[in-house]
Design an enzyme around this catalytic site. Structure first.
Site, PDB file in Angstrom:
ATOM      1  N   PRO A  89       0.854  -1.200   0.000  1.00  0.00           N
ATOM      2  CA  PRO A  89       0.000   0.000   0.000  1.00  0.00           C
ATOM      3  C   PRO A  89       0.888   1.247   0.000  1.00  0.00           C
ATOM      4  O   PRO A  89       1.333   1.706   1.037  1.00  0.00           O
ATOM      5  CB  PRO A  89      -0.794  -0.139   1.304  1.00  0.00           C
TER       6      PRO A  89
ATOM      7  N   ASP B 227       5.813   2.843   2.260  1.00  0.00           N
ATOM      8  CA  ASP B 227       4.927   1.726   2.587  1.00  0.00           C
ATOM      9  C   ASP B 227       4.029   2.159   3.748  1.00  0.00           C
ATOM     10  O   ASP B 227       4.498   2.350   4.871  1.00  0.00           O
ATOM     11  CB  ASP B 227       5.775   0.504   2.966  1.00  0.00           C
ATOM     12  N   HIS B 228       2.735   2.297   3.455  1.00  0.00           N
ATOM     13  CA  HIS B 228       1.809   2.846   4.459  1.00  0.00           C
ATOM     14  C   HIS B 228       1.583   1.889   5.628  1.00  0.00           C
ATOM     15  O   HIS B 228       1.021   2.282   6.659  1.00  0.00           O
ATOM     16  CB  HIS B 228       0.466   3.183   3.796  1.00  0.00           C
ATOM     17  N   ARG B 229       1.994   0.631   5.517  1.00  0.00           N
ATOM     18  CA  ARG B 229       1.862  -0.307   6.639  1.00  0.00           C
ATOM     19  C   ARG B 229       2.819   0.069   7.772  1.00  0.00           C
ATOM     20  O   ARG B 229       2.563  -0.227   8.945  1.00  0.00           O
ATOM     21  CB  ARG B 229       2.140  -1.730   6.182  1.00  0.00           C
TER      22      ARG B 229
END
Length: 580
Positions: A374, A552-554
């Site tokens: 994401p 990386d949005h995680r």
């Protein structure tokens, strides 16, 4: 008698399994340990016979030729002859006692009283049952993870019965019970990380007497084998169902596959514990992306060797290389359906087919990982007017030394410094999505455009190098990339990447995060733009550098990304901040 490691065919090997215990009686050529190296797995036979008195190695130890593996108390024919003579003497004595039994009734009664008295004394010596907390023994590693808890609260256990299955990068170890008794509390759970000496269980001892509730090892083995076979059969049926569902239309198969393939962490651990394979083999399977539960072992007791893993991969590749392989491989690699039939020129027009370069082919699997990340991109502008003036002042001096000083050297230095202040951007997300692995040094990947495509060499320890050294390495790595002389080591280990489009034009772009990294900084061409000067209340021309940070949005949220990008912009506007 000492039993030593024979010539292994390699300089050293790792103890993967110890196949005997102290007190076992073994004969010559009985297998005693399993050793594994990068080349092979070898079962080492005993060079003598006797009783195992001491084991000199542990699982995970590295051994070489001549290393003492264990010590034996050697048996002899004389001992067996003596034993036979003793048995004969005892038999004669029993016959004599039987003949004289009628003549000595009082003595026999006395002997029975003495035996009863001894039994009472023995029972009085047994300690009373007590509850006690027990720590973990030395595991041979600093830290390990619990793969399986093999007992439950309320279970009755014997001394030395296995309680936990612990796994590390070096070995799989079963932790035995220190006493016989009843489990009152289990202080750890599957998936926990543990260290040596940590309290892990409370057992109410049964006075040292071994109970009969726990089954013997021999009786457990068929059940474990049956469980393993059932697990493999279930896995095979699941794989068959996946294949059948993948042949259905994409709109119908995708949700079904997602539901079937989703396994909980507990199910994954359960599958792995049913597999008989050493640590080196498990590591190889992980590196190759092989589900080790699908591999059939060819060694004794279905133990899986490295050769079995390679054979599985080879067979899988041959299976997918048939007529339907291109379609299935494309779906597996990118998630996209197959191309439509483009042979009809009246519909598609004239088409020319060109082969991708080797570098492009190699890059495609890595780029496909971005489908699962994401990603978000944060944009910002940095006023590098003063920094560009500094570069202009130093450029002539560097050129005289044969060094090309570009703005990229300043960007690398500023970004490396920023990564040390914001370490989350210099990390990797763990496989189970529960932790991040933070890198203590910055290995900066630099994207270089070549005739064959984009390639990313790495500047190691960028945070500890000055702008001059960074400029030197940028020039050397770029030249090697264009001449195809980069070594494998110079392309590995990046913790963060910078992709600079230099003077190619454009304002902003969205660079793709290079998994397993969590961030990448894109740099576009700097341009002169009017900026408002609040003090003089007028616009002034300033050299502005566009920055594009993908992340990386995680691991990283939007607020952190904005702060990090702005911090880099400030450092580039005034590199003196790095000295602070």
């Amino acid at each position: 008698m000492e039993i030593k490691a024979p010539d292994l065919g390699v300089e050293s090997a790792e103890v993967s399994e110890i196949m005997v215990s102290v007190g076992d009686k073994i004969t010559e050529n009985d297998n005693i340990v399993l050793l594994e190296s990068d080349k092979a797995a070898v079962e080492v036979p005993s060079s003598g016979s006797g009783t195992v008195s001491k084991i000199m190695v542990s699982v995970g130890d590295t051994v070489t030729e001549g290393t003492v593996l264990l010590e034996l108390e050697a048996g002899s024919e004389a001992e067996s002859d003596t034993a036979e003579e003793q048995e004969s003497t005892q038999s004669d004595a029993q016959d004599t006692d039987a003949k004289d039994a009628k003549a000595q009734p009082v003595d026999e009664a006395d002997q029975e009283d003495e035996q009863q008295q001894e039994a009472v004394e023995d029972s009085s010596d047994e300690p009373e049952a007590e509850s006690k907390t027990y720590p973990l023994p030395d595991l041979g590693v600093d830290e390990a993870g619990i793969a399986e808890v093999m007992v439950s609260v309320g279970d009755t256990v014997e001394a030395d019965q296995s309680l936990l299955l612990v796994e590390s990068d070096k070995a799989s170890v079963e932790v035995p019970s220190p006493v016989a008794g009843t489990v009152e509390e289990i202080m750890v759970a599957a998936g926990d990380s543990i260290v040596n000496g940590q309290d892990f269980i409370v057992i109410k001892s049964s006075g040292g007497k071994k109970t009969q509730a726990a089954p013997k090892k021999d009786s457990v083995q068929p059940a474990k084998t049956e469980q393993k076979t059932a697990s493999k059969q279930a896995a095979a049926n699941q794989a068959k169902n996946n294949d059948q569902s993948s042949s259905a239309p994409a709109a119908q198969s995708k949700p079904a596959n997602t539901q079937v393939n989703k396994l909980s962490e507990q199910q994954v651990n359960a599958k792995m514990t049913d597999v008989y394979a050493g640590p080196a083999v498990r590591k190889l399977a992980r590196q190759l992306g092989v589900d080790i539960t699908q591999v059939e072992g060819s060694a004794l007791n279905e133990r899986i060797l490295k050769e079995d893993v390679f054979d599985y991969v080879k067979a899988h590749m041959q299976t997918t290389s048939g007529a339907a392989a291109p379609s299935s491989n494309t779906v597996a690699a990118s998630g996209l359906p197959s191309l439509p039939d483009m042979s009809k020129e009246d519909i598609w027009g004239e088409i020319e087919t060109q082969d991708l370069s080797r570098l492009q082919k190699v890059s495609i699997p890595q780029l496909n990982y971005n489908t699962y990340l994401p990603q978000v991109t944060q944009f910002d502008l940095s006023d590098i007017t003063e920094t560009e003036k500094l570069r202009g002042e130093l450029k002539g001096e560097f050129k005289a030394q044969g060094i090309g000083l570009t703005i990229l050297a300043f960007i690398v230095k500023a970004t490396a410094y920023a990564l040390m202040q914001h370490p989350k951007f210099n990390s990797h997300l763990s496989d189970d999505n529960t932790q991040i692995h933070i890198r203590k040094t910055v290995n900066m990947g630099i994207a270089v455009a070549t005739d064959d495509g984009l390639i990313v060499p790495v500047i190691k320890d960028a945070q500890s190098k000055g702008i001059k050294q960074i400029a030197i390495e940028i020039g050397e790595l770029a030249a090697k990339a264009r001449d195809k002389k980069l070594t494998a080591k110079e392309l590995q280990g990046a913790s963060f990447t910078i992709s600079s489009q230099g003077n190619l034009g454009g304002t902003y772009f969205t660079p793709l995060v290079n998994w397993p990294q969590v961030g990448i900084l894109g740099v576009s061409e700097a341009t002169m733009q009017p900026r408002w000067d609040a003090e003089k209340e007028k616009f002034k021309p300033r050299l502005m550098l566009p920055l594009s940070l993908s992340y990386d949005h995680r691991v990283i949220n939007g607020a952190d990304a904005a702060v990090f990008t702005r911090y880099i912009a400030k450092l580039l506007a005034d590199p003196r901040r790095i000295l602070l």
